[in-house]
Write a protein that holds these residues in place. Structure first.
Motif, short mmCIF file in Angstrom:
data_model
loop_
_atom_site.label_atom_id
_atom_site.label_comp_id
_atom_site.label_asym_id
_atom_site.label_seq_id
_atom_site.Cartn_x
_atom_site.Cartn_y
_atom_site.Cartn_z
N PRO A 109 36.43 87.45 149.13
CA PRO A 109 36.29 88.87 148.79
C PRO A 109 37.23 89.78 149.56
CG PRO A 109 34.13 87.84 148.96
CD PRO A 109 35.13 86.82 149.45
N ILE A 110 37.35 89.60 150.88
CA ILE A 110 38.25 90.46 151.65
C ILE A 110 39.70 90.11 151.36
CG2 ILE A 110 38.16 88.93 153.67
CD1 ILE A 110 38.59 92.76 153.70
N LEU A 111 39.96 88.83 151.04
CA LEU A 111 41.31 88.41 150.67
C LEU A 111 41.75 89.10 149.39
CD1 LEU A 111 43.50 86.40 151.64
CD2 LEU A 111 42.56 84.78 150.00
N ALA A 112 40.81 89.32 148.48
CA ALA A 112 41.13 90.01 147.23
C ALA A 112 41.67 91.41 147.50
CB ALA A 112 39.89 90.08 146.33
N TYR A 156 37.79 85.97 143.31
CA TYR A 156 37.35 87.31 143.69
C TYR A 156 38.44 88.35 143.43
CZ TYR A 156 33.66 84.64 145.90
OH TYR A 156 32.62 83.77 146.12
N TYR A 157 39.69 87.94 143.47
CA TYR A 157 40.77 88.86 143.12
C TYR A 157 40.76 89.12 141.63
CZ TYR A 157 45.42 90.98 142.83
OH TYR A 157 46.47 91.84 142.59
N VAL A 158 40.53 88.09 140.83
CA VAL A 158 40.42 88.27 139.38
C VAL A 158 39.27 89.22 139.07
CG1 VAL A 158 40.03 87.12 137.17
CG2 VAL A 158 41.39 85.98 138.94
N ALA A 159 38.14 89.05 139.79
CA ALA A 159 36.99 89.93 139.59
C ALA A 159 37.31 91.36 140.01
CB ALA A 159 35.79 89.41 140.37
N GLU A 160 38.09 91.51 141.09
CA GLU A 160 38.47 92.84 141.56
C GLU A 160 39.35 93.54 140.53
OE1 GLU A 160 38.76 96.14 144.12
OE2 GLU A 160 37.40 94.42 144.11
N ILE A 161 40.23 92.80 139.88
CA ILE A 161 41.08 93.37 138.84
C ILE A 161 40.21 93.87 137.68
CG2 ILE A 161 42.88 92.86 137.14
CD1 ILE A 161 43.91 90.71 139.15
N LYS A 162 39.26 93.05 137.26
CA LYS A 162 38.38 93.43 136.15
C LYS A 162 37.52 94.63 136.52
CE LYS A 162 38.01 88.83 134.03
NZ LYS A 162 37.08 87.73 133.64
N LEU A 163 37.03 94.66 137.77
CA LEU A 163 36.20 95.78 138.20
C LEU A 163 36.99 97.08 138.22
CD1 LEU A 163 33.62 97.02 139.31
CD2 LEU A 163 34.28 96.21 141.60
N THR A 164 38.22 96.99 138.72
CA THR A 164 39.08 98.19 138.75
C THR A 164 39.32 98.70 137.34
OG1 THR A 164 40.17 97.44 140.78
CG2 THR A 164 41.33 99.07 139.44
N TYR A 215 31.83 94.89 132.67
CA TYR A 215 30.69 94.93 133.61
C TYR A 215 29.75 93.76 133.39
CZ TYR A 215 31.62 99.50 135.71
OH TYR A 215 32.16 100.54 136.43
N GLU A 216 29.52 93.39 132.15
CA GLU A 216 28.63 92.26 131.88
C GLU A 216 29.25 90.95 132.35
OE1 GLU A 216 25.93 93.81 128.15
OE2 GLU A 216 27.82 92.78 127.68
N PHE A 221 29.42 86.78 136.74
CA PHE A 221 30.20 86.12 137.78
C PHE A 221 29.55 86.27 139.15
CE2 PHE A 221 33.33 86.80 141.21
CZ PHE A 221 33.87 85.52 141.29
N TYR A 222 29.21 87.51 139.53
CA TYR A 222 28.68 87.74 140.87
C TYR A 222 27.27 87.16 141.04
CZ TYR A 222 32.60 90.52 142.46
OH TYR A 222 33.85 90.92 142.86
N SER A 223 26.47 87.16 139.99
CA SER A 223 25.15 86.54 140.08
C SER A 223 25.29 85.03 140.28
CB SER A 223 24.33 86.83 138.82
OG SER A 223 24.00 88.20 138.73
#
Length: 478
Positions: A109-112, A156-164, A215-216, A221-223
């Motif tokens: 997560p922090i690496l992302a 987690y970086y892929v997730a960060e991109i999607k969240l952004t 978001y879904e 993913f996070y769950s």
């Protein structure tokens, strides 16, 4: 004599170096590299490419040799706050960071954040296409796809991109809704036949629909990561499920009710009071206030006089005005039922602000007052038996029955209450109860579904009695 002194000094130095483990040496090297990175900053506070490369090489070497994870994480944090960083070999540095994440998944997560801060990566793209949602979607979709296809990708970086992207699309749409004054939920009549910037109503709904899907996906993913990797202290997927449900209401998707009911049911599967383990919660930064739209924070003349943490260039927050930032953890069962009740019983909201304000009136009402713990018939720290404590407590609580409760409760719409969560919502109760948390262990409590204000007032009244002086408040743990 002189030669003997030299020999002894040499042996002492050698012995001292022998006592320093490779891990200790690497830890010190990482700390030194962080200090050198700060010392290398130019007038605009940008660290030198060589200092960045040195730090990343040390981090990868430490990760490959089972170095101290805390020190590695500290080095990554130093890199994460370095916006738009450029090393001597950018491609090699990004490869090294990916390798670190594959070697030590816990720092993912922090690496992302460090990956997102690199020049040409997430933050750079957001700035480049800030006012073009169509191009933003294409660029961030491509960035996510490329990173997901890497052999040792950081999920987690892929997730960060999607969240952004999800937050950006929400923010862009909210600005259109706010500027146009459309009531909520949006209706199909406001939509045109094409999706373009020339048709803001249709574009807003299409962008929000895409945000809901993101978001879904993030919730799933996070769950899943919470259940398997155990990196996170709680299931943040529930945050995204709640946000998706709200956006469904905004765009006029009738499945918002099903989404809220599903969230309440899943959260109720955890034993909220029968265990002292953390229970599910939904964190809300602000109702309808998820975006982190990028804004470079520099002084008016474009320079930065001080390279301290408060003045260095960073990506800040510039949210559309859709309501207050509450920044609170909420009971997901009660929050879902309250949200459903408000949405079902309001024909329409004149603005995003009115919707957000209505939701922000919610408060957790899940407090109890613990009067004593029992193990079988024994009561901890008391000469009373379990039955005797219950009998004496019943007499004492009857003396405060006249205490008036506050008006900080809401009437539940029964259509919003799934069958198996009915005990967790509804009006407050002033009665004694026993909660078993082990084979024959548990606690005696007074009150149920109380808000904090009433629970505190009742606790003060009960603490006046000597027998109940050690009473305290309890609610599901975060």
């Amino acid at each position: 004599m002189y030669e003997m002194l030299v020999v002894r000094l040499t042996l002492a130095i050698a012995f001292g170096l022998f006592l320093i483990s490779p891990t200790q040496a690497q830890s010190q090297s990482i700390i030194d590299a962080i200090e050198k990175l700060d010392e290398s900053r130019d007038a605009s506070c940008k660290a030198s490419s060589s200092s960045l490369s040195s730090l990343i090489r040390l981090l990868e070497a430490s990760a490959n040799s089972n170095g101290n994870v805390s020190d590695i994480a500290e080095g990554i944090r130093a890199l994460a706050v370095e916006d738009f960083w450029v090393s001597e070999d950018q491609r090699e540095s990004l490869r090294a960071l990916t390798s670190i994440g594959a070697t030590i998944p816990a720092v993912g997560p922090i690496l992302a954040e460090a990956q997102a801060s690199a020049m040409g990566e997430l933050k750079s793209i957001v700035f480049q296409h800030l006012h073009d949602p169509i191009q933003m979607i294409e660029s961030l979709d491509s960035l996510a796809e490329v990173n997901a296809s890497l052999e040792r990708s950081n999920p987690y970086y892929v997730a960060e991109i999607k969240l952004t992207l999800a937050e950006y699309l929400s923010d862009y749409s909210f600005r259109s809704i706010d500027a146009s004054g459309w009531p909520l939920p949006l209706s199909s009549e406001e939509r045109g036949s094409t999706t373009s910037v020339e048709d803001p109503a249709s574009l807003a709904q299409e962008l929000l629909a895409r945000s809901i899907v993101l978001y879904e996906d993030l919730a799933e993913f996070y769950s899943r990561e919470y259940r398997s990797a155990k990196i996170f202290s709680r299931d943040i997927g529930m945050d995204f499920r709640y946000q998706a449900a709200l956006l469904k209401y905004v765009v006029g998707d009738p499945s918002w009710g099903i989404s809220l009911a599903s969230l309440a049911i899943d959260a109720s599967d955890a034993d909220l009071f029968g265990s002292f383990q953390p229970a599910p919660h939904v964190f809300v930064y602000g109702f309808l206030l998820p975006p982190r739209i990028a804004e470079l924070e520099v002084s008016s003349d474009g320079s930065v006089a001080d390279c301290g943490p408060n003045n260095s260039p960073s990506v800040g927050v510039n949210n559309v005005s859709v309501g207050p930032a509450v920044k609170r953890f909420y009971n997901p069962v009660q929050l879902s039922v309250y949200t459903c009740t408000i949405l079902r019983n309001t024909r329409e909201f004149p603005s995003l602000l009115s919707l957000s304000s209505a939701l922000s009136r919610f408060n957790n009402a899940d407090y109890r007052i613990v009067l004593g713990h029992f193990e079988g018939q024994k009561v901890r720290f008391s000469r009373s038996s379990r039955d005797q404590l219950k009998s004496d407590a019943l007499e004492l609580v009857s003396k405060i029955a006249s205490v008036e409760l506050s008006e900080g409760y809401y009437e539940v719409d029964r259509e919003c209450v799934p069958d198996n969560v009915s005990e967790l919502v509804g009006p407050p109760e002033l009665s004694l109860g026993e909660q078993v948390v082990g084979e024959n262990d548990g606690y005696l409590y007074f009150g149920n579904r109380l808000n904090y204000v009433d629970a505190t007032r009742l606790l003060e009244a009960l603490s006046e009695f000597r027998l109940l002086r050690e009473s305290y408040l309890i609610r599901p743990r975060i």
